[in-house]
Design an enzyme around this catalytic site. Sequence first.
Site, mmCIF file in Angstrom:
data_model
loop_
_atom_site.group_PDB
_atom_site.id
_atom_site.type_symbol
_atom_site.label_atom_id
_atom_site.label_comp_id
_atom_site.label_asym_id
_atom_site.label_seq_id
_atom_site.Cartn_x
_atom_site.Cartn_y
_atom_site.Cartn_z
ATOM 1 N N ASP A 70 0.836 -1.204 0.000
ATOM 2 C CA ASP A 70 0.000 0.000 0.000
ATOM 3 C C ASP A 70 0.869 1.251 0.000
ATOM 4 O O ASP A 70 2.039 1.225 0.394
ATOM 5 C CB ASP A 70 -0.887 0.049 1.249
ATOM 6 C CG ASP A 70 -2.052 -0.924 1.190
ATOM 7 O OD1 ASP A 70 -2.118 -1.714 0.231
ATOM 8 O OD2 ASP A 70 -2.882 -0.895 2.106
ATOM 9 N N HIS A 216 3.843 -2.178 3.077
ATOM 10 C CA HIS A 216 3.795 -0.807 2.567
ATOM 11 C C HIS A 216 5.086 -0.483 1.813
ATOM 12 O O HIS A 216 6.185 -0.818 2.292
ATOM 13 C CB HIS A 216 3.610 0.198 3.708
ATOM 14 C CG HIS A 216 2.271 0.090 4.384
ATOM 15 N ND1 HIS A 216 2.012 -0.856 5.340
ATOM 16 C CD2 HIS A 216 1.125 0.815 4.218
ATOM 17 C CE1 HIS A 216 0.755 -0.727 5.752
ATOM 18 N NE2 HIS A 216 0.203 0.274 5.094
#
Length: 253
Positions: A70, A216
């Site tokens: 992400d 991430h």
Amino acid sequence: MLTFRNTSFIFLAILFVVLLADLPWYIAALVIFVYSLMLYLGSYRVNSQFFLPAVCSGDGKKKQIAISFDDGPVSPQTPELLDLLKSKQTPAAFFCIGNRIRGKEALIKRIHEEGHIIGNHTYSHSAWIDLSMTSAWKHELAATASEVQRVIGLRPRLFRPPYGVTTPNLAGAVKQEGLVTVGWNVRSLDTVIKEDGKLYDRVMRSLQPGSIILFHDTAHATLRILPSVIDDARKQGYEIVRLDTLINEQPYA
């Protein structure tokens, strides 16, 4: 399964009975408190599917897992992740923030051309995004989809809500935009855990058939532990597949 709709119906019925029976005011207050608590918990757990359907794992009968990232694209971490994934011949899904795409078109093209999925992670990823009305959510989703389509010619169909928080307004926008909400069942917490060993242990002890791992782009520790995660998962017999394969959903509209 408890959802926003049936939970609201149940609590309204209970509250009606409490008021009709003329019970003490604190009974009604307790009902309202419990209802509010359930709304809060439903909002902050994407896998609860309280406000909208969300795919949070694949087939538990197959020893397959998928890796997702992400908050990209960012430099230099996203290119470094791509180098690593290429060297390990490992597919992944990148849920991108729309306002980070302009100026990084070559990087978005590289993600796509190297066989990874690009998903929608809203346009702004604002800290206040969860207070948005449905129209604002639609703008966030459509703007990111348009940016991705401008670069690779395809419109993302898979969406991941920022922080995993869901609301009724978001649910309406997702439905109107025709998106599939994707969560996870292995949350690495790589934005919080900075120690490589702790991060590695958290991920590996959570693995199970059908796992969707949340990482991430922005986390430096992820880049350091990812080679070991990939190698050791494969040693345990896991096949790392692309997210769309794991959940059997088309990645683009």
